[in-house]
Design an enzyme around this catalytic site. Structure first.
Site, PDB file in Angstrom:
ATOM      1  N   VAL A 279       0.848  -1.181   0.000  1.00  0.00           N
ATOM      2  CA  VAL A 279       0.000   0.000   0.000  1.00  0.00           C
ATOM      3  C   VAL A 279       0.889   1.237   0.000  1.00  0.00           C
ATOM      4  O   VAL A 279       2.110   1.149   0.172  1.00  0.00           O
ATOM      5  CB  VAL A 279      -0.967   0.041   1.211  1.00  0.00           C
ATOM      6  CG1 VAL A 279      -1.982  -1.083   1.119  1.00  0.00           C
ATOM      7  CG2 VAL A 279      -0.209  -0.017   2.525  1.00  0.00           C
ATOM      8  N   ASP A 280       0.258   2.351  -0.151  1.00  0.00           N
ATOM      9  CA  ASP A 280       0.849   3.682  -0.299  1.00  0.00           C
ATOM     10  C   ASP A 280       2.248   3.858   0.300  1.00  0.00           C
ATOM     11  O   ASP A 280       2.440   3.766   1.513  1.00  0.00           O
ATOM     12  CB  ASP A 280      -0.102   4.680   0.354  1.00  0.00           C
ATOM     13  CG  ASP A 280       0.235   6.126   0.022  1.00  0.00           C
ATOM     14  OD1 ASP A 280       1.240   6.369  -0.669  1.00  0.00           O
ATOM     15  OD2 ASP A 280      -0.529   7.004   0.439  1.00  0.00           O
TER      16      ASP A 280
END
Length: 390
Positions: A279-280
């Protein structure tokens, strides 16, 4: 040399909080900033004779000229910090910089990767980093710097469209929470936005291009939910083992996977031995400058002559300050009545922008007396009228 200070004072204001319109004013960032940059930073050497690397130059020749210049040049690009189209700011910065390099060198085919030895990026900055160093012929990058922000502007209409429901500021914060915990919002749903992003990345970067297919070393982080720890994708690791070589579009997919807007990226290395649920990258490091500097200082195989930060030239591009954490003074008494819904968006921006600022602070201190000549941070900051600096 006062180049860094001059650039920081010259910053323009960015987009207002909450705006998602991908249309961009070409004067969003001041061209004068990059005129200072290219003359004082990239060409500030004692040797006035400039030799621009050509596509026909051998690796040995490129290594020779790098050693003659005596500095390893590092480009770092921040992520959007959950701000969607904020990533256009560093993209425009890269475009202006490449134009300045072409004008200065007289070579219309000059690319940013010709003038930097390492590129690091996180979030949408990771995508930009991949674009300016990725190659399909093994010799030249396949994208111009101008392609970075244009990609985001063109595709952003599909990725970052606001939810259709009308809302007050409090319900907007509630919508933010729902996106984080339930995956709602975006283009109907995170699944729709994710599919659109994956399609765009595959078309742009190619499905078979990997970390090894870059003209310069690259560093791109994400947060791996499998190990509950940051993971930094690196060309150096990819060259060492296929177990650390990942498809470039999937690397960008992982570092750009903003929770609630895009689904986590399930991916495996080229040899299928290493798995990642990414994720990010901005959650792990919204400002990748410290990681990039550490990588160069400890990577003696690629950078054997680097003794310390005095041997580095670092350019760090920010995504602009967030506005969510700024409350007009007359509204301060209301803060006591804020609950989780009202604090949701400000907390996200405080965490992202605060971490980036603290990295800037730490890096500036690490450079000590040479920070004004060896370290440049470009960050739009309408809150204080200049970038964060101690």
């Amino acid at each position: 040399m006062a180049a860094a200070e001059e650039m920081l004072v010259a910053m323009h204001q960015g987009k207002k909080e909450g705006e998602e319109d991908p249309s961009v004013d070409t004067d969003k960032l001041s061209y004068e900033i990059f005129s200072i940059l290219e003359s004082k930073f990239l060409f500030g050497y004692d040797d006035h004779k400039l030799w621009v690397p050509k596509p026909s130059d051998t690796d040995a020749a490129a290594t020779t000229i790098k050693n003659q210049r005596g500095k390893v040049r590092v480009l770092c690009i921040d992520g959007g910090g959950g701000g969607g189209m904020r990533g256009i700011l560093p993209g425009k910065a890269l475009a202006y910089l490449e134009q300045a390099l072409q004008a200065k060198s007289g070579d219309t085919n000059a690319r940013i990767s010709d003038y930097f030895d390492v590129v690091a990026g996180t979030g949408v900055g990771g995508l930009f980093a991949a674009m300016i160093v990725s190659t399909r012929d093994g010799a030249r990058p396949q994208f111009r710097a101008d392609d970075t922000w244009r990609f985001l502007a063109d595709q952003g209409k599909r990725f970052f469209r606001k939810p259709r429901s009308s809302s007050s500021s409090s319900s907007s914060s509630g919508g933010f929470l729902r996106r984080v915990f339930h995956g709602g919002g975006g283009v109907g749903s995170s699944a729709t936005a994710t599919a659109a992003m994956e399609k765009a990345l595959k078309e742009a970067l190619g499905e078979g291009t990997t970390l090894r297919d870059t003209v310069k070393p690259v560093l791109i982080p994400c947060f791996d939910l499998r190990s509950s720890a940051p993971l930094v994708f690196s060309r150096a690791d990819a060259l060492e083992s296929e177990s650390y070589d990942f498809r470039l579009w999937e690397v960008c997919r992982a570092t750009w996977a903003e929770p609630g807007r895009f689904a986590p990226a399930e991916m495996r290395s080229v040899d299928r031995r290493t798995a990642c649920l990414g994720v990010d990258g901005g959650l792990a490091m919204s400002n990748p400058a410290a990681a990039a500097i550490t990588h160069v200082l400890h990577n003696k195989q690629e950078f054997p002559f680097v003794r310390g930060v005095e041997d580095l030239l670092v350019l760090s591009l920010g995504c602009g300050s967030g506005g969510a954490a700024v409350v007009p003074e007359e509204e301060h008494p209301r803060l006591r009545r804020w609950g989780p819904r009202e604090w949701a968006r400000p907390i996200a921006r405080i965490a992202s922008d605060g971490a980036a600022d603290l990295v800037d602070h730490a890096v500036a201190l690490a450079f000590g007396q040479c920070r004004s000549s060896n370290y440049v941070r470009i960050q739009e900051n309408s809150r204080r009228g200049r970038a964060f600096r101690f």
